[in-house]
Write a protein that holds these residues in place. Structure first.
Motif, mmCIF file in Angstrom:
data_model
loop_
_atom_site.group_PDB
_atom_site.id
_atom_site.type_symbol
_atom_site.label_atom_id
_atom_site.label_comp_id
_atom_site.label_asym_id
_atom_site.label_seq_id
_atom_site.Cartn_x
_atom_site.Cartn_y
_atom_site.Cartn_z
ATOM 1 N N VAL A 39 0.849 -1.197 0.000
ATOM 2 C CA VAL A 39 0.000 0.000 0.000
ATOM 3 C C VAL A 39 0.880 1.241 0.000
ATOM 4 C CG1 VAL A 39 -1.708 1.320 1.286
ATOM 5 C CG2 VAL A 39 -1.936 -1.156 1.120
ATOM 6 N N GLY A 40 1.894 1.232 0.879
ATOM 7 C CA GLY A 40 2.835 2.352 0.904
ATOM 8 C C GLY A 40 3.580 2.495 -0.409
ATOM 9 N N GLY A 41 3.955 1.354 -1.009
ATOM 10 C CA GLY A 41 4.617 1.406 -2.307
ATOM 11 C C GLY A 41 3.725 2.001 -3.376
ATOM 12 N N GLY A 42 2.441 1.700 -3.302
ATOM 13 C CA GLY A 42 1.492 2.299 -4.247
ATOM 14 C C GLY A 42 1.393 3.805 -4.063
ATOM 15 N N TRP A 43 1.429 4.243 -2.831
ATOM 16 C CA TRP A 43 1.423 5.687 -2.588
ATOM 17 C C TRP A 43 2.658 6.346 -3.202
ATOM 18 C CZ3 TRP A 43 0.380 5.108 3.377
ATOM 19 C CH2 TRP A 43 -0.979 4.810 3.579
ATOM 20 N N LEU A 44 3.812 5.738 -3.011
ATOM 21 C CA LEU A 44 5.040 6.317 -3.565
ATOM 22 C C LEU A 44 4.960 6.414 -5.083
ATOM 23 C CD1 LEU A 44 7.659 4.446 -1.360
ATOM 24 C CD2 LEU A 44 7.246 6.904 -1.372
ATOM 25 N N ARG A 45 4.442 5.364 -5.705
ATOM 26 C CA ARG A 45 4.316 5.375 -7.166
ATOM 27 C C ARG A 45 3.329 6.446 -7.637
ATOM 28 N NH1 ARG A 45 0.433 2.659 -9.378
ATOM 29 N NH2 ARG A 45 0.361 1.134 -7.666
ATOM 30 N N ARG A 46 2.255 6.636 -6.906
ATOM 31 C CA ARG A 46 1.194 7.551 -7.351
ATOM 32 C C ARG A 46 1.469 9.008 -6.986
ATOM 33 N NH1 ARG A 46 -5.225 6.842 -5.691
ATOM 34 N NH2 ARG A 46 -6.002 8.747 -6.724
ATOM 35 N N TYR A 47 1.972 9.230 -5.766
ATOM 36 C CA TYR A 47 2.103 10.601 -5.271
ATOM 37 C C TYR A 47 3.540 11.090 -5.164
ATOM 38 C CZ TYR A 47 -2.725 9.699 -3.793
ATOM 39 O OH TYR A 47 -4.057 9.369 -3.757
ATOM 40 N N GLY A 48 4.495 10.176 -5.081
ATOM 41 C CA GLY A 48 5.885 10.562 -4.865
ATOM 42 C C GLY A 48 6.208 10.619 -3.381
ATOM 43 N N ALA A 49 7.485 10.456 -3.055
ATOM 44 C CA ALA A 49 7.904 10.345 -1.655
ATOM 45 C C ALA A 49 7.671 11.625 -0.868
ATOM 46 C CB ALA A 49 9.382 9.954 -1.594
ATOM 47 N N VAL A 50 7.903 12.773 -1.489
ATOM 48 C CA VAL A 50 7.756 14.042 -0.767
ATOM 49 C C VAL A 50 6.317 14.242 -0.322
ATOM 50 C CG1 VAL A 50 7.919 16.547 -0.973
ATOM 51 C CG2 VAL A 50 9.734 15.101 -1.911
ATOM 52 N N GLU A 51 5.370 13.964 -1.201
ATOM 53 C CA GLU A 51 3.954 14.162 -0.856
ATOM 54 C C GLU A 51 3.506 13.136 0.188
ATOM 55 O OE1 GLU A 51 0.021 15.616 -0.859
ATOM 56 O OE2 GLU A 51 1.978 16.469 -1.353
ATOM 57 N N VAL A 52 3.958 11.882 0.061
ATOM 58 C CA VAL A 52 3.585 10.866 1.051
ATOM 59 C C VAL A 52 4.126 11.249 2.428
ATOM 60 C CG1 VAL A 52 3.881 8.446 1.746
ATOM 61 C CG2 VAL A 52 3.424 9.012 -0.649
ATOM 62 N N ALA A 53 5.359 11.705 2.494
ATOM 63 C CA ALA A 53 5.936 12.123 3.771
ATOM 64 C C ALA A 53 5.188 13.322 4.337
ATOM 65 C CB ALA A 53 7.418 12.456 3.581
ATOM 66 N N ARG A 54 4.794 14.238 3.474
ATOM 67 C CA ARG A 54 4.053 15.423 3.932
ATOM 68 C C ARG A 54 2.713 15.015 4.534
ATOM 69 N NH1 ARG A 54 0.303 19.257 2.316
ATOM 70 N NH2 ARG A 54 -0.352 17.968 0.539
ATOM 71 N N ARG A 55 1.990 14.119 3.864
ATOM 72 C CA ARG A 55 0.676 13.683 4.375
ATOM 73 C C ARG A 55 0.830 12.943 5.698
ATOM 74 N NH1 ARG A 55 -3.527 12.669 0.359
ATOM 75 N NH2 ARG A 55 -3.055 13.941 -1.474
#
Length: 382
Positions: A23-39
């Protein structure tokens, strides 16, 4: 977005998202690491695909994110952080899809990408037998002597034997760990892991200070499977992390190999089950390289122990083969049984006599005592 921002975000996320979290990997692919870390840090809406309870848990873990401190601590310990897309990133890890590592913490000077291109995993039971340790060490040493990188998990048992066998031959080895690289686990392998860091590489997905758990060991195995050209299992029970590594390797299209053991040993059961299902039986490094190496890297034909009669010309061997185990035989009968002339048979009998295979008794010929009772005869069924 800068490359430094992406690196800091991925380093931060190794604190918040567990290895192998698709699930986290899907977030990275869709949003990018910076946005996932921000959320995850509390800015913006929750990310989709998880329950409110799990999101709360992830947010709680994200409170520990401190990428600048982790990267500084890593540098002080001689550890670097690799991200997908870096020149040193092994592209074969991308085969894991959304289970791909967020990043890799690496200790040691060699280039991980280059080493992984010519690497083999050697894995197996922690509570191995002397036979298993001997086989693993010898196999790893021979692979190292042929220029291959041996990858394992740094654990007790087969892993440790494989690493030691490689180091003992002056070869290259990689230990993929299930904890932060500044921690020593297992504790009894402190000297071994330090030596691997000096002569090879330590690799892990977890940031400095993080501890191992049972689940992290299981998830670590997918990295071993994806990183290498193939996986060899030396001793494993039916329920074994080594088998999980091999089966993941098979799903990724890598070679899966097993070294057989005694059928009376519980530590052979898992390997034998793997051999029945999907693995290729291997005896030595040459057979491993035949499966994982370049086209034309073939193992030499396997021959049994060479005995004196192996060196005989076929005509002499044919005459020798018809002599009975007991009693003498006339050359006429020998010639008939060997489908040749009596003169030819007599000539071959004298040749065999000079070599110590037969002796004459009156008009007849028989095998010498050595040939009647020795191992050569038993081996060849004469």
């Amino acid at each position: 977005m800068t490359a430094d921002a992406e690196r800091r975000a991925r380093a931060a996320l190794t604190r918040a998202i567990e290895p192998g979290d698709e699930v986290g990997g899907g977030w990275l692919r869709r949003y990018g690491a910076v946005e996932v870390a921000r959320r995850l840090a509390g800015t913006g809406d929750p990310l989709p695909g998880v329950s409110a309870r799990r999101w709360t848990g992830l947010r709680s873990r994200a409170e520990r994110m401190s990428p600048e401190a982790d990267l500084a601590l890593a540098r002080g310990a001689g550890i670097r952080f690799l991200c997908p897309g870096d020149p040193e990133w092994p592209a074969q890890l991308d085969d894991l899809g959304d289970a791909r590592p967020i990043g890799l913490w690496v200790r040691g000077t060699p280039d991980l990408r280059l080493w992984a291109l010519r690497s083999v995993a050697v894995v197996g039971a922690r509570a191995c037998t002397e036979y298993g340790a001997h086989v693993a060490a010898g196999l790893a040493a021979d692979l190292a002597a042929r220029g291959w990188i041996v990858v394992s998990g740094g654990a007790y048992g087969i892993d440790g034997a494989a690493h030691r066998g490689t180091l003992g031959r002056g070869g290259a080895t990689v230990a993929v760990l299930a904890c932060g690289l500044d921690r020593t686990y297992p504790p009894g392998h402190r000297a071994l892991l330090d030596r691997i860091a000096e002569q090879g590489l330590l690799v892990g997905e977890l940031p400095p200070g993080d501890h191992p758990t049972a689940r992290r060991f299981v998830l670590r195995n997918r990295v071993i499977a994806a990183l290498t050209r193939g996986t060899v299992v030396v001793e494993a029970a039916v329920r074994s992390g080594a088998l999980a590594t091999a089966r993941r390797a098979g799903r990724l299209g890598r070679a899966v190999m097993g070294v057989p053991g005694p059928v009376t040993s519980a530590l052979s059961e898992g390997v034998h089950e793997l051999l029945r299902d999907q693995a290729v039986l291997v005896n030595d490094a040459a057979e491993v390289i035949e499966l994982v190496g370049a086209m034309g890297e073939l193992a030499p034909p396997r021959r049994g122990h060479v005995v004196p009669r192996d060196l005989l010309a076929s005509a002499a061997e044919q005459v020798l083969a018809v002599l009975p185990a007991r009693g003498a035989r006339h050359p006429r009968d020998i010639a008939r049984a060997a489908a040749t002339t009596e003169d030819e048979a007599i000539g071959r009998l004298y040749e065999l006599h000079s070599l110590g295979f037969v002796e004459r008794h009156g008009d007849g010929w028989q095998l010498t005592r050595r040939m009647r009772d020795g191992p050569d005869r038993a081996r060849h069924g004469a």
